[in-house]
Design a protein around this motif. Structure first.
Motif, PDB file in Angstrom:
ATOM      1  N   PRO A  60       0.342  -0.988  -0.060  1.00  0.00           N
ATOM      2  CA  PRO A  60      -0.149  -0.224   0.034  1.00  0.00           C
ATOM      3  C   PRO A  60       1.018   0.867   0.226  1.00  0.00           C
ATOM      4  O   PRO A  60       1.997   0.740   0.042  1.00  0.00           O
ATOM      5  CB  PRO A  60      -0.767  -0.192   1.291  1.00  0.00           C
ATOM      6  CG  PRO A  60      -1.266  -1.312   1.535  1.00  0.00           C
ATOM      7  CD  PRO A  60       0.147  -1.777   1.025  1.00  0.00           C
ATOM      8  N   TYR A  61       0.515   2.277  -0.669  1.00  0.00           N
ATOM      9  CA  TYR A  61       1.141   3.740  -0.654  1.00  0.00           C
ATOM     10  C   TYR A  61       1.588   4.132   0.264  1.00  0.00           C
ATOM     11  O   TYR A  61       2.511   4.561   0.576  1.00  0.00           O
ATOM     12  CB  TYR A  61       0.448   4.261  -1.895  1.00  0.00           C
ATOM     13  CG  TYR A  61      -0.498   5.296  -1.147  1.00  0.00           C
ATOM     14  CD1 TYR A  61      -0.613   6.197  -0.653  1.00  0.00           C
ATOM     15  CD2 TYR A  61      -2.171   4.912  -1.505  1.00  0.00           C
ATOM     16  CE1 TYR A  61      -1.080   7.388  -0.441  1.00  0.00           C
ATOM     17  CE2 TYR A  61      -3.067   5.345  -0.772  1.00  0.00           C
ATOM     18  CZ  TYR A  61      -2.806   7.182  -0.103  1.00  0.00           C
ATOM     19  OH  TYR A  61      -3.572   7.184   0.808  1.00  0.00           O
ATOM     20  N   PHE A  62       0.597   4.158   0.785  1.00  0.00           N
ATOM     21  CA  PHE A  62       1.099   4.876   2.550  1.00  0.00           C
ATOM     22  C   PHE A  62       2.421   4.445   3.741  1.00  0.00           C
ATOM     23  O   PHE A  62       2.571   4.075   4.475  1.00  0.00           O
ATOM     24  CB  PHE A  62      -0.383   4.814   3.657  1.00  0.00           C
ATOM     25  CG  PHE A  62      -1.016   3.896   3.853  1.00  0.00           C
ATOM     26  CD1 PHE A  62      -2.376   3.658   3.115  1.00  0.00           C
ATOM     27  CD2 PHE A  62      -1.271   2.718   4.459  1.00  0.00           C
ATOM     28  CE1 PHE A  62      -3.321   3.088   2.862  1.00  0.00           C
ATOM     29  CE2 PHE A  62      -1.877   1.270   4.645  1.00  0.00           C
ATOM     30  CZ  PHE A  62      -2.906   1.535   3.866  1.00  0.00           C
ATOM     31  N   ILE A 157      10.144  -0.549  11.534  1.00  0.00           N
ATOM     32  CA  ILE A 157       9.548  -1.434  13.742  1.00  0.00           C
ATOM     33  C   ILE A 157       9.296  -0.458  14.112  1.00  0.00           C
ATOM     34  O   ILE A 157       8.178  -1.414  14.399  1.00  0.00           O
ATOM     35  CB  ILE A 157      11.163  -2.292  14.327  1.00  0.00           C
ATOM     36  CG1 ILE A 157      12.021  -3.341  13.580  1.00  0.00           C
ATOM     37  CG2 ILE A 157      10.796  -2.154  16.116  1.00  0.00           C
ATOM     38  CD1 ILE A 157      11.752  -4.650  13.579  1.00  0.00           C
ATOM     39  N   TYR A 158       9.004   0.915  14.330  1.00  0.00           N
ATOM     40  CA  TYR A 158       8.514   1.670  14.887  1.00  0.00           C
ATOM     41  C   TYR A 158       6.890   1.797  14.052  1.00  0.00           C
ATOM     42  O   TYR A 158       5.843   1.227  14.657  1.00  0.00           O
ATOM     43  CB  TYR A 158       8.616   3.152  15.073  1.00  0.00           C
ATOM     44  CG  TYR A 158       7.906   4.151  15.843  1.00  0.00           C
ATOM     45  CD1 TYR A 158       8.159   3.782  17.057  1.00  0.00           C
ATOM     46  CD2 TYR A 158       6.767   4.921  15.417  1.00  0.00           C
ATOM     47  CE1 TYR A 158       8.153   4.839  18.211  1.00  0.00           C
ATOM     48  CE2 TYR A 158       6.435   5.667  16.171  1.00  0.00           C
ATOM     49  CZ  TYR A 158       6.931   5.344  17.867  1.00  0.00           C
ATOM     50  OH  TYR A 158       6.295   6.714  18.223  1.00  0.00           O
ATOM     51  N   GLY A 166      -2.824  -0.077  17.037  1.00  0.00           N
ATOM     52  CA  GLY A 166      -3.515   1.339  17.359  1.00  0.00           C
ATOM     53  C   GLY A 166      -3.076   2.577  17.537  1.00  0.00           C
ATOM     54  O   GLY A 166      -3.620   3.099  19.267  1.00  0.00           O
ATOM     55  N   SER A 167      -1.790   3.109  17.457  1.00  0.00           N
ATOM     56  CA  SER A 167      -0.921   3.587  18.126  1.00  0.00           C
ATOM     57  C   SER A 167      -1.324   4.288  19.494  1.00  0.00           C
ATOM     58  O   SER A 167      -1.576   5.063  20.182  1.00  0.00           O
ATOM     59  CB  SER A 167      -1.708   5.310  17.581  1.00  0.00           C
ATOM     60  OG  SER A 167      -1.735   5.001  15.825  1.00  0.00           O
ATOM     61  N   PHE A 168      -0.549   2.523  19.965  1.00  0.00           N
ATOM     62  CA  PHE A 168      -0.603   3.023  21.066  1.00  0.00           C
ATOM     63  C   PHE A 168      -2.110   2.500  22.103  1.00  0.00           C
ATOM     64  O   PHE A 168      -1.778   2.777  23.380  1.00  0.00           O
ATOM     65  CB  PHE A 168       0.499   3.454  22.055  1.00  0.00           C
ATOM     66  CG  PHE A 168       2.104   3.581  21.605  1.00  0.00           C
ATOM     67  CD1 PHE A 168       2.800   2.272  21.713  1.00  0.00           C
ATOM     68  CD2 PHE A 168       1.800   4.143  20.755  1.00  0.00           C
ATOM     69  CE1 PHE A 168       4.082   1.891  21.035  1.00  0.00           C
ATOM     70  CE2 PHE A 168       3.293   3.836  19.608  1.00  0.00           C
ATOM     71  CZ  PHE A 168       4.375   3.450  19.600  1.00  0.00           C
ATOM     72  N   GLY A 169      -2.941   1.911  21.726  1.00  0.00           N
ATOM     73  CA  GLY A 169      -3.848   2.438  22.399  1.00  0.00           C
ATOM     74  C   GLY A 169      -4.581   1.037  22.654  1.00  0.00           C
ATOM     75  O   GLY A 169      -5.615   0.899  23.770  1.00  0.00           O
ATOM     76  N   VAL A 194       5.899   9.381  11.815  1.00  0.00           N
ATOM     77  CA  VAL A 194       5.153   7.513  11.128  1.00  0.00           C
ATOM     78  C   VAL A 194       3.700   8.502  10.880  1.00  0.00           C
ATOM     79  O   VAL A 194       3.214   7.762  10.000  1.00  0.00           O
ATOM     80  CB  VAL A 194       5.570   7.094  12.252  1.00  0.00           C
ATOM     81  CG1 VAL A 194       5.070   5.469  11.827  1.00  0.00           C
ATOM     82  CG2 VAL A 194       6.931   6.860  11.940  1.00  0.00           C
ATOM     83  N   ILE A 195       2.762   9.309  11.720  1.00  0.00           N
ATOM     84  CA  ILE A 195       1.711   8.881  11.336  1.00  0.00           C
ATOM     85  C   ILE A 195       1.353  10.384  10.860  1.00  0.00           C
ATOM     86  O   ILE A 195       0.279   9.526   9.702  1.00  0.00           O
ATOM     87  CB  ILE A 195       1.110  10.026  12.811  1.00  0.00           C
ATOM     88  CG1 ILE A 195       0.979   9.357  13.865  1.00  0.00           C
ATOM     89  CG2 ILE A 195      -0.148  10.480  12.978  1.00  0.00           C
ATOM     90  CD1 ILE A 195       0.843   7.897  14.329  1.00  0.00           C
ATOM     91  N   LYS A 196       2.344  10.851  10.335  1.00  0.00           N
ATOM     92  CA  LYS A 196       2.031  11.831   8.749  1.00  0.00           C
ATOM     93  C   LYS A 196       1.799  11.201   8.233  1.00  0.00           C
ATOM     94  O   LYS A 196       1.045  11.159   7.015  1.00  0.00           O
ATOM     95  CB  LYS A 196       2.981  12.627   9.370  1.00  0.00           C
ATOM     96  CG  LYS A 196       2.287  14.432   8.410  1.00  0.00           C
ATOM     97  CD  LYS A 196       3.367  15.606   8.273  1.00  0.00           C
ATOM     98  CE  LYS A 196       5.012  15.058   8.180  1.00  0.00           C
ATOM     99  NZ  LYS A 196       5.910  15.791   8.579  1.00  0.00           N
ATOM    100  N   ASN A 197       2.624  10.085   7.660  1.00  0.00           N
ATOM    101  CA  ASN A 197       3.224   9.686   6.988  1.00  0.00           C
ATOM    102  C   ASN A 197       1.801   7.931   6.712  1.00  0.00           C
ATOM    103  O   ASN A 197       1.549   8.393   4.933  1.00  0.00           O
ATOM    104  CB  ASN A 197       4.443   8.303   6.207  1.00  0.00           C
ATOM    105  CG  ASN A 197       5.036   9.813   5.984  1.00  0.00           C
ATOM    106  OD1 ASN A 197       5.432   9.904   4.319  1.00  0.00           O
ATOM    107  ND2 ASN A 197       5.916   9.943   6.934  1.00  0.00           N
TER     108      ASN A 197
END
Ligand code: AMP
Ligand code: MN
Ligand code: MN
Length: 333
Positions: A60-62, A157-158, A166-169, A194-197
């Motif tokens: 996937p592109y993301f 890895i991150y 789920g973003s540490f949720g 990372v989140i932005k991308n």
């Protein structure tokens, strides 16, 4: 059955790997699949090993910001022609989930965290309690050569840890997960990069698809189950890619009173992918297993052929039993 290894034994095994190594993961790769396979690819290269990463399906592109992504060989066909000395399979233990019928390798190792894992390789390390294959991989890498974990390893890895938790949720996030994330940040990882991308490069097509999919929202079992459906025609209508439906299941799950969310995705006519998410009461891994799939207690899936109506009825019947079982357990505890 595979020989089960500890982290230390896995580290020793990988250290001693000689010759040509192939790394692969599951089809329709998610963040943990891409992150762990690229993490290992970059790490093994850094150790001076001869390594290739092969996928059945395109990425996937993301995930295109991850270092090494351009080196992935997308095979497309069910067979990999090349011969390898070692095959490392990450984030999956079931051969058919790699998408390949066969990869020619003398020895093989699975690195995975699925509770339903029944590895078939020569060797396997499976830790169902850990957040992600990426978190597990980090621990093994640290035992092999901490210095070789540079930014090109830390970033994928991150990323896999972020997507699988789920973003540490999610409940699979442990104190250790945060500790690993902290160490990866010290290697230069910027969380917002990372989140932005991953999540802030949506195409408008994704929202058009979401609109159509949300219109299918329905309920079952006294509103404890909420489900959505993606038909192939929605993709044609909106120009969205199938992977752009990633995350849609969080909408039905987010509804008050809903215990289990289901996403029915039409792969082709008469062929469906079913994704399940639980809020904790029902073990959806066991439900998915009954239909030939697997996963985790709170997130699982399976593939099935047939008419949607019948697929739904069969699933809701199983879920009703799971609810009954859960309620019985509650009463008797
Ligand atoms: P998904 O719904 O595709 O996001 O998958 C949720 C979880 O279930 C992931 O951990 C997957 O690896 C697992 N899973 C999904 N589909 C299958 C399948 N057909 N067989 C085994 N595990 C699966
Ligand atoms: Mn995965
Ligand atoms: Mn995973």
């Amino acid at each position: 059955m595979s020989k089960r290894l500890s982290r230390e034994e896995t580290a020793e095994l990988i250290k001693g790997m000689k010759g040509r190594i192939a790394v692969t993961t599951h089809k329709n790769p998610d963040g943990d699949a891409v992150g762990s396979s690229l993490g290992w690819f970059n790490f093994l290269k850094k150790l001076g090993k001869e390594v290739k990463v092969v996928y059945k399906d395109p990425i996937p592109y993301f995930f295109d910001f991850l270092p090494g992504v351009e080196k992935v060989e997308v095979v497309g066909e069910p067979e990999v022609k090349e011969e390898f000395d070692w095959l490392i399979i990450t984030d999956v233990s079931d051969p058919k989930r790699t998408g390949f019928e066969s990869i020619n390798a003398k020895k093989s190792l699975v690195i995975d965290h699925h509770i339903t894992a029944e590895p078939f390789t020569d060797y396997a390390i499976v830790e169902p309690e850990i957040s992600s294959t990426c978190e597990l991989s980090y621990h093994i890498m640290k035992l092999i050569e901490p210095e070789a974990i540079d930014y090109s390893v830390a970033l994928p890895i991150y990323t896999g840890i972020v997507t699988d938790t789920g973003s540490f949720g999610y409940s699979n996030t442990s104190p250790e997960t945060h500790f690993v994330a902290a160490e990866l940040m010290r290697k230069g990882v910027d969380p917002y990069f990372v989140i932005k991308n991953l999540f802030e490069r949506n195409r408008i097509n994704r929202f058009k698809l979401l609109e159509l999919v949300l219109k299918t929202l329905s309920f079952a079992l006294n509103n404890r189950v909420a489900h959505i459906t993606l038909y192939q025609k929605f993709l044609k209508e909106t120009g969205a890619y199938p992977e752009e439906a990633e995350g849609f299941i969080s909408y039905p799950r987010s509804i008050a009173g809903v215990e289990v969310a289901v996403f029915f995705k039409e792969i082709e006519e008469g062929s469906w992918k079913v994704s399940l998410r639980s809020k904790g009461k029902v073990d959806v891994a066991q439900v998915a297993k009954k239909f030939g799939g697997g996963g985790h207690k709170m997130a699982a899936g399976y593939e099935v052929k047939g008419e949607l109506k019948e697929i739904q009825e069969a699933l809701f019947k199983e879920l009703a039993l799971s609810f009954e079982e859960a309620e019985f357990k509650e009463l008797s505890s």
